[in-house]
Design a protein around this motif. Structure first.
Motif, mmCIF file in Angstrom:
data_model
loop_
_atom_site.group_PDB
_atom_site.id
_atom_site.type_symbol
_atom_site.label_atom_id
_atom_site.label_comp_id
_atom_site.label_asym_id
_atom_site.label_seq_id
_atom_site.Cartn_x
_atom_site.Cartn_y
_atom_site.Cartn_z
ATOM 1 N N UNK A 283 15.762 12.396 -89.200
ATOM 2 C CA UNK A 283 16.688 11.849 -88.220
ATOM 3 C C UNK A 283 18.056 11.636 -88.860
ATOM 4 N N UNK A 284 19.083 11.711 -88.022
ATOM 5 C CA UNK A 284 20.453 11.373 -88.407
ATOM 6 C C UNK A 284 20.928 10.298 -87.443
ATOM 7 N N UNK A 285 21.561 9.276 -87.965
ATOM 8 C CA UNK A 285 22.040 8.212 -87.086
ATOM 9 C C UNK A 285 23.333 7.604 -87.615
ATOM 10 N N UNK A 286 24.064 6.983 -86.706
ATOM 11 C CA UNK A 286 25.320 6.306 -87.013
ATOM 12 C C UNK A 286 25.041 4.815 -87.120
ATOM 13 N N UNK A 287 25.508 4.192 -88.180
ATOM 14 C CA UNK A 287 25.305 2.756 -88.368
ATOM 15 C C UNK A 287 26.641 2.041 -88.219
ATOM 16 N N UNK A 288 26.671 1.052 -87.319
ATOM 17 C CA UNK A 288 27.889 0.300 -87.029
ATOM 18 C C UNK A 288 27.796 -1.069 -87.689
ATOM 19 N N UNK A 289 28.868 -1.475 -88.359
ATOM 20 C CA UNK A 289 28.946 -2.800 -88.977
ATOM 21 C C UNK A 289 30.209 -3.523 -88.513
ATOM 22 N N UNK A 290 30.145 -4.863 -88.477
ATOM 23 C CA UNK A 290 31.318 -5.644 -88.100
ATOM 24 C C UNK A 290 32.219 -5.833 -89.314
#
Length: 531
Positions: A283-290
């Motif tokens: 799998x490939x995924x985008x990780x969002x951080x604040x």
């Protein structure tokens, strides 16, 4: 213009005007000829493309485009499909037609070229509409890459650039119009960058932060037409040089190479085939951080090589209990959590192969910016987010409690059948069974209300509805009543969770143990009977 010297000028493919010199004009005809003028049409020079190496004598001009930055450069797309030849013919001249070079070397076979357009900012960024899709180049045509972000495999007959919005519009044969919103990140891609394994680009401008209105999700037949809007949220562009492949795909690729080299691969062992079957799909995924580095959400992305787009809908990951894999339109549906607040964020691309997680490329930063200033002064974005996080945690506990009650209800139905098949005296088992059953029903009634009342349309406020509705707020933030009702809901939820945990950890296991000891059939959740 005096066009009498031109043959078949009535079937002109296209003409293009050079913005650096309005007197330089080009015209293409249907017999493989182009005409160029440098004095606004008073005199024309004929150029026979049949003399260009590699161009069939039967080809005609599909498109001709003058370079937007150089008055002497022109691009021509030719068509020979009427003779069963669907090869892409795309040529370029830097000296106003005296010499030519092919730009079609990296295009797939049978991708007949219909249209070509050049970016108005980066001269090396160009787009093609072909018989089977849309391609772009960042090096002036030496290497073409397919844009396959959702557009079907279809004949793309026209491509246009909306310069104010930096959008690419594609007109297809029989499937309508497709728009690539804000392709400006492609301008920063260079030929050297494409040699890297991964590229990730943040949105080209601050992301418009707002809450979508669901009022306009319905139509009234022919009286209203609603087209699909751009995805709501922050859209990222990324490039993978190679696909993240499964073990099976890797084996098949290696076998094809062996066959191409004249060697024949051996059939894989049964153990290797079994390993391929058991493999978790990469799998490939985008990780969002604040801004503080805390993880906000993960968004699934495509693992195939090429250029792709993925959109984060500006929400946190849902904390609701996961009791089943939901699907919509054949795809896994991932529910949204609470909305994220405006501010600074970062994004990184990751791949997962088995249990190994690896970051792909570099982290990028971006901003969520409100589209308007509220007229009423409510809670700050920080205060509102803190409140919504409390709501999210309460929903996590509520949905878990409801799931446990539902699971115990199904187990009770099985226990009822097991009791009926238990040998000997079952009177004690009956009392224990109904004690658990009555407590389960009482908790359900206190938590969610009476089902008989709900069936008649009477739906008074309950602990569950207070928790579920607590997050239904506007950009003003939570009101005093929101906070009061949420507090009542938290109080009722704590009491319900304590009772549920007693049932789950004590009452239900004791009943199941008693059944096993009495010689009853096994039921889910019970220990396996000893010899």
């Amino acid at each position: 213009w005096d066009l009498s010297a031109m043959s078949n000028y009535h079937t002109i493919a296209n003409f293009s005007e050079s913005p650096v010199d309005e007197n330089v004009l080009w015209i293409g005809t249907d017999d493989g000829l182009i005409q160029v003028t440098s004095n606004g049409g008073r005199n024309w020079t004929k150029i026979d493309l049949k003399d260009v190496s590699g161009v069939p004598a039967t080809a005609y001009v599909n498109d001709i485009r003058a370079d937007l930055f150089d008055r002497d450069t022109v691009y021509v797309a030719l068509d020979n499909h009427k003779y069963g030849d669907f090869k892409p013919y795309l040529i370029k001249s830097n000296d106003r037609g005296r010499t030519w070079q092919s730009l079609a070397g990296s295009l797939p076979p049978k991708h007949l070229v219909w249209r070509i357009v050049q970016d108005h900012v980066n001269r090396n960024l160009m787009f093609l509409g072909t018989e089977f899709g849309v391609f772009f180049t960042v090096d002036g045509g030496r290497k073409w890459i397919e844009l396959n972000g959702g557009i079907p495999t279809i004949s793309s007959r026209d491509v246009k650039i909306h310069r104010e919005e930096n959008d690419l519009a594609v007109g297809t044969f029989g499937r309508g119009i497709y728009i690539l919103d804000d392709y400006s990140p492609l301008r920063s891609i260079t030929a050297d960058a494409l040699k890297r394994d991964v590229l990730l680009f943040a949105p080209g401008r601050p992301v418009k932060w707002y809450q979508r209105d669901s009022q306009f999700t319905r139509t009234d037949g022919d009286d209203a037409y609603i087209a699909k809007n751009p995805d709501h949220g922050a859209t990222f562009t990324y490039y993978l040089k190679d696909s993240v492949m499964t073990l099976k795909a890797k084996r098949q690729m290696a076998e094809k190479k062996l066959e191409k080299d004249g060697k024949y691969p051996k059939y894989p062992s049964w153990e290797a085939v079994e390993q391929e079957i058991e493999e978790a799909r990469p799998a490939v995924y985008l990780e969002i951080r604040d801004y503080a580095g805390n993880i906000v959400n993960r968004v699934a992305a495509k693992a195939a090589k090429g250029l792709h787009r993925v959109t984060w809908n500006m929400s946190y990951a849902s904390t609701n209990a996961v009791t089943a894999i939901q699907r919509r339109g054949g795809r896994v549906f991932v529910p949204s959590g609470i909305p994220a607040a405006p501010g600074q964020y970062s994004a990184s691309l990751f791949k997962r192969e088995g249990s190994t997680v690896t970051q792909l490329g570099e982290m990028v930063s971006f901003e969520l910016k409100p589209i308007r200033t509220p007229h009423l002064k409510g809670s700050s974005y920080t205060e509102t987010l803190a409140y919504l996080k409390e709501v999210s945690e309460a929903r996590r506990r509520l949905t878990a409690g409801v799931a446990v009650l539902r699971d115990m209800g199904m187990k009770l139905a099985l226990l009822r059948a097991a009791i009926d098949r238990t040998p000997g005296d079952i009177s004690a088992l009956e009392k224990s069974f109904f004690a658990v059953r009555d407590e389960l029903n009482a908790i359900n009634n206190d938590l969610s209300g009476l089902s008989s009342r709900a069936r008649m349309g009477a739906r008074p406020t309950t602990t569950a509805t207070r928790i579920q509705r607590a997050g239904f707020i506007s950009s003003y933030g939570p009101t005093k009543q929101n906070r009061e009702q949420f507090a009542y809901g938290l109080q009722g939820l704590k009491q319900a969770i304590d009772r549920i945990n007693t049932l789950k950890t004590r009452s239900m296991p004791e009943l199941q143990k008693a059944l096993i000891e009495a010689g009853a059939p096994w039921t889910p959740g019970s220990t396996i009977p000893a010899n």
